[in-house]
Scaffold this active site. Structure first.
Site, PDB file in Angstrom:
ATOM      1  N   HIS A 268      24.747  18.977 -21.661  1.00  0.00           N
ATOM      2  CA  HIS A 268      26.323  19.605 -22.260  1.00  0.00           C
ATOM      3  C   HIS A 268      26.869  18.343 -22.522  1.00  0.00           C
ATOM      4  CE1 HIS A 268      28.872  22.155 -24.063  1.00  0.00           C
ATOM      5  NE2 HIS A 268      28.640  23.709 -23.209  1.00  0.00           N
ATOM      6  N   HIS A 309      20.194  17.937 -30.449  1.00  0.00           N
ATOM      7  CA  HIS A 309      20.968  18.786 -30.323  1.00  0.00           C
ATOM      8  C   HIS A 309      20.796  20.663 -30.389  1.00  0.00           C
ATOM      9  CE1 HIS A 309      24.724  21.807 -31.428  1.00  0.00           C
ATOM     10  NE2 HIS A 309      25.812  20.740 -30.526  1.00  0.00           N
ATOM     11  N   ASP A 365      28.753  13.495 -28.372  1.00  0.00           N
ATOM     12  CA  ASP A 365      28.688  12.382 -26.918  1.00  0.00           C
ATOM     13  C   ASP A 365      28.353  11.828 -26.728  1.00  0.00           C
ATOM     14  OD1 ASP A 365      27.765  15.834 -25.624  1.00  0.00           O
ATOM     15  OD2 ASP A 365      30.286  14.246 -25.467  1.00  0.00           O
TER      16      ASP A 365
END
Ligand code: SDX
Length: 431
Positions: A268, A309, A365
């Site tokens: 995450h 994702h 990210d």
């Protein structure tokens, strides 16, 4: 027009049932009526990790994963990143509408008023080891805030909840900055309430020995954009943790602390830290093919961190904006040499069937860590930089959950696979 319903036949009994379809969903509780006999508890839906389960109705954030669309209260993230500020987005997420000038001034003043933390927090921070992970410090300290604001337990009061929402948004940068200063062995810098939210944070983190030190405007702008992009993301893992903890009527500090600990995980929010470590491990573009092979061979559970994702099966729209922001930052800080590896990694991965078939694209990210490193943040601080803005999402989702008459304490069922009805055996008689 066919009825919005599902007709199912239970082949065990031959009985037929009609289940209503609402917003593309059936209510899982409507399955309970389907029984194989009088003793049967009734059907449940088995959905580990909630891959196909709507846990709530929400009006805060809309994502279309196939089209790579992200909207906060209906506003495209690209427009907010270009024109808005983090506090204006916070107001939007909290209130559902963009503020007018006086509303924004009043909201900003309310946040500014609450940037300080109780002096005892410094003593709390000093208790951590010098090398304590900033996410561990942040989660623990936010949980401890619950003890400083006992009124927060009154979660059924909208006015009390609102005050805690403001406090959490206002104090998160201060606590994160204190954690950074602790880990660097530097004195704490108090908030300067003459500064904007992001600039204030950067000053609390970076200022050393200069009263009027300020971060470069381009870096403030870049972090403002990153904060906007990270503010909310509907029912992600950490938001779900916040909602679940809040559903027991725990106070918002305890619920947000749960969100922080969930975000800490490398799958995450911890992925931005893991991406940098991955790029450093690759070290040079010539090593990319070997690394990609290890990922595809699932060698040691290696993943291409910053890729993939649960919802986006297309390019994460936030990654596009962040990649563009890299250029502005590197003009000031000098180019991060790891960017070339990241860009080449993306190019190769997006042409490789393994990733294409699994619809693995760069997520939020993948590039953010390159900016954070270029701005001089240590890698283990990156996820703090995710948690600060995501506090807005957590408190808004908490508020929506506690105000939703459909919601009650979260308590899933299970499929029991263990042993039953065994008699106790005295230790002398055990094998
Ligand atoms: C965030 O939910 C949110 O909205 C989160 C977030 C937010 O704003 O709150 O967007 C922020 O958490 C972004 C994600 C950051 N995490 C990472 O970058 C870590 C690397 N990514 C993966 O771990 C993964 O993609 C997840 C966790 C993000 C999603 O995992 P899923 O949806 O459970 O997918 P999966 O693990 O079932 O993968 C399906 C397949 C598997 O291969 P097969 O078993 O079919 O052979 O894809 C593979 C996986 O092995 N796969 C990857 C991969 N991600 C998935 N293979 C290599 N590298 C990867 N990154």
């Amino acid at each position: 027009m066919a009825k919005d319903s599902l007709t199912v036949t239970d082949n065990r009994t031959g009985k037929t049932y009609e289940l209503a379809i609402d917003n593309g969903c059936i209510r899982a509780m409507d399955l309970r009526q389907i029984k194989s006999g009088a003793e049967d508890f009734g059907l449940m839906a088995y959905d580990p990790a909630f891959l196909n389960t709507a846990n709530c109705k929400s009006a805060i954030t809309f994502i279309d994963g196939d089209k790579g669309i992200l909207e906060y209260r209906g506003y495209p993230i690209e427009q907010l990143a270009e024109h808005s500020t983090h506090l204006e987005v916070a107001y939007l997420l909290m209130n559902g509408e963009l503020p007018n000038k006086s509303q924004l001034e009043e909201f900003t003043a309310s946040i500014t008023t609450h940037t300080y933390v109780h002096e005892n927090i410094k003593g709390f921070m000093d208790g951590f080891r010098y090398d304590a992970h900033p996410m561990s410090m942040l989660a623990s300290t936010v949980a401890a805030l619950s003890s400083f604001y006992p009124e927060a337990k009154n979660v059924r009061s909208k006015e009390v909840r609102r005050r805690q929402m403001i406090r959490l948004i206002a104090k998160m940068p201060t606590i994160a900055a204190f954690g950074y200063r602790h880990s660097q062995g530097l004195p704490y810098i108090y908030p300067n309430n003459d500064l904007g939210y992001v600039e204030n944070f950067l000053t609390m983190v970076k200022s050393i020995g200069k009263q009027n030190w300020r971060s470069h405007p381009a870096l403030v702008k870049a972090l403002e954009i990153l904060f906007i992009l990270h503010a909310d993301h509907e029912q992600n893992c950490s938001t779900t943790a916040t909602r679940v903890v809040g559903s027991s009527e725990a106070d918002p500090y305890s619920a947000v602390a749960a969100g922080i600990t969930a975000l800490y995980g490398p799958l995450h929010g911890g992925a931005n830290e893991a991406v940098l470590r991955m790029l450093r491990e690759i070290g040079d573009k010539k090593n990319i093919p070997e690394f990609i092979k290890k990922v595809k061979d699932k060698d040691g559970d290696k993943k291409l961190m910053g890729f993939g994702h649960r919802v986006y099966k297309n390019y994460d729209p936030r990654a596009k904006v962040i990649k563009k922001a890299c250029d502005e930052v590197f003009e000031v800080t000098g180019k991060n040499p790891l960017l070339d590896i990241a860009v080449e990694l993306e190019r190769i991965a997006l042409q490789d069937d393994y990733f294409v078939q699994r619809k693995l694209y760069p997520n939020v990210d993948f590039y953010s860590g390159l900016i954070y490193e270029a701005m001089g943040f240590p890698v283990d601080f990156f996820t703090n930089l995710f948690a600060i803005p995501r506090t807005v999402g957590w408190v808004c989702q908490f508020e929506e959950m506690i105000s939703d008459n459909d919601q009650k304490i979260a308590r899933p069922r299970q499929i029991f696979t263990g042993q039953r009805k065994r008699d106790y055996v005295a230790i002398e008689k055990r094998g």
